[in-house]
Design a protein around this motif. Sequence first.
Motif, short mmCIF file in Angstrom:
data_model
loop_
_atom_site.label_atom_id
_atom_site.label_comp_id
_atom_site.label_asym_id
_atom_site.label_seq_id
_atom_site.Cartn_x
_atom_site.Cartn_y
_atom_site.Cartn_z
N LEU A 1 0.82 -1.21 0.00
CA LEU A 1 0.00 0.00 0.00
C LEU A 1 0.86 1.27 0.00
N ALA A 2 1.97 1.24 0.75
CA ALA A 2 2.78 2.46 0.88
C ALA A 2 3.28 2.90 -0.49
N GLU A 3 3.73 1.92 -1.28
CA GLU A 3 4.26 2.26 -2.61
C GLU A 3 3.19 2.89 -3.50
N ALA A 4 1.92 2.46 -3.27
CA ALA A 4 0.81 3.03 -4.05
C ALA A 4 0.30 4.34 -3.44
N GLY A 5 0.91 4.75 -2.31
CA GLY A 5 0.47 5.99 -1.65
C GLY A 5 -0.87 5.83 -0.96
N LEU A 6 -1.19 4.59 -0.56
CA LEU A 6 -2.53 4.32 0.01
C LEU A 6 -2.43 3.73 1.42
N ALA A 7 -1.33 4.00 2.10
CA ALA A 7 -1.12 3.34 3.39
C ALA A 7 -1.83 4.08 4.52
N GLY A 8 -2.15 3.35 5.55
CA GLY A 8 -2.73 3.92 6.76
C GLY A 8 -2.74 2.83 7.81
N PRO A 9 -2.71 3.22 9.08
CA PRO A 9 -2.63 2.20 10.13
C PRO A 9 -3.82 1.25 10.14
N GLN A 10 -4.93 1.67 9.55
CA GLN A 10 -6.12 0.80 9.59
C GLN A 10 -6.43 0.18 8.23
N PHE A 11 -5.48 0.22 7.29
CA PHE A 11 -5.71 -0.38 5.98
C PHE A 11 -4.84 -1.62 5.85
N HIS A 12 -5.47 -2.73 5.47
CA HIS A 12 -4.79 -4.04 5.52
C HIS A 12 -4.70 -4.67 4.12
N GLY A 13 -4.38 -3.84 3.14
CA GLY A 13 -4.36 -4.29 1.75
C GLY A 13 -5.58 -3.72 1.05
#
Length: 450
Positions: A173-185
Amino acid sequence: MRRLYEPDAYDASRWPDSHWAATVPPPAADAPLVGAARAEVAVIGAGITGLSVALALAERGASVAVLEAAAPGWGASGRAGGFACVGSAALDEAALARRFGEGETRAFLRFQEAAVAAVEAALDRYRIAADRGPDGEACLAHRPGALPALAERAAIRARLGAARARVLRRDELAEAGLAGPQFHGGVLGPVGFALHPLKYSLGLATAARAAGVRLHAASPVTALAPDGGGWRLTTPGGSLQARHAVVATNGYAAEDLPDWLAGRTLPALSSILVTRPLTPAERAAQGFTAATMAYDSRRLLHYFRHLPCGRFLFGTRGGLSAAAAAQARMAARVRTEFEALFPAWAGAATERVWSGLVCLTGSLTPFAGPVPGAPGLWAAFGWHGNGIAPGTRAGARLGAEIAGDAPALPGLMRRPPACFPLPRLRRLLLALAYAGARLADGRLRRSPAR
Ligand SMILES: Cc1cc2nc3c(=O)[nH]c(=O)nc-3n(C[C@H](O)[C@H](O)[C@H](O)COP(=O)(O)OP(=O)(O)OC[C@H]3O[C@@H](n4cnc5c(N)ncnc54)[C@H](O)[C@@H]3O)c2cc1C
């Protein structure tokens, strides 16, 4: 007119204090309907759907008048999150295939992707500058166990002919710029893009005027009755006689306009906040940096995206009352949920928060077609919170059909929606459904900022 929510929801004298209303020049003022008038087609409601119907007709040479209670774009169309995306039924593809068969489900999926293309085509054709965002839409798993179900749904959709989505593991997710502590894919689909929904709605209104459509603002239709082989629409200042009438009022519909609608729809509130502009450092601190529009896999889903001006838009459903006090409580809830999902931005104040009505149907699928037993009367509604693209496409197809083209909408959208069971208790039903959804979604806890 009988309506389901408190009068505040329908107060056409006030625009919502939305980011969208604050970022457009004052729109053209259309005169109300005064006296007796005639048209070949009368459209009720100047949202994206009604305007798309009117444009398609006027471009085929029909005389068209649109009666709008407030002003073009005042309803959900000018309040939306701006996701021009696939969706518009409250059933997933497996459930649709079980109920309607694979053929109809495939046709519905094709319609949805064509609907996004129709928005793109409208932007080009009418030269509407509406802050179009990048292509693609992500659905993010709200817990680890949700990812396999998202991947499976994406596989079913692809098997039924939809564009292929990419499955992202949590560590991708981080590489796609979509990361967050509550996102699991999540799954990242290629179809859809974001826009400024009020600029889009006002652009359609401008195009409709240019095509010869008579737009009347401040003209609520208070009665609709058969009259001389057509329909008579009454407003406080006048009346309009037309061969055909189209009801495009969606979540703002009255139960008795026409009576056939009674109990078939369930308007529901959706609410949005927009923050102050975030700095690049703030964006990076959260890890959610992409301009891609996104939502999470909760039943009571959250939808969110960065705006081109640097502000962040965050929306959710779950409000139960349009009364002022309840709206204030809902605004506080949206903020709490925003901070839970994006803790690094807890310091980014809310600039504006607003809400509006979307529309569910008793069949959980949208409808666009003739009203049964009422020759010359048509309706298009029930976008289940996703009406920008389907309202554009279905409105245009319905307009073309009224002008004489062959019907060209998926079969499942032509089936008149069923009534809700116990229609008088619809709001209670919604409250129970929300309580069940919250239970299934699990408690939303705030994560540490980093
Ligand atoms: C907060 C929020 C966020 C949303 N986000 C998205 C999103 O990101 N993407 C998406 O695709 N969809 C979204 N939606 C849903 C989307 O906005 C709607 O599905 C879509 O705009 C419906 O368009 P419409 O033209 O059918 O209805 P509307 O835009 O609601 O227009 C109906 C119009 O009918 C008028 N009307 C009602 N009764 C009468 C009458 N008796 N006489 C005359 N006029 C009348 C109303 O004043 C209103 O202007 C959102 C909705 C809300 C409220």
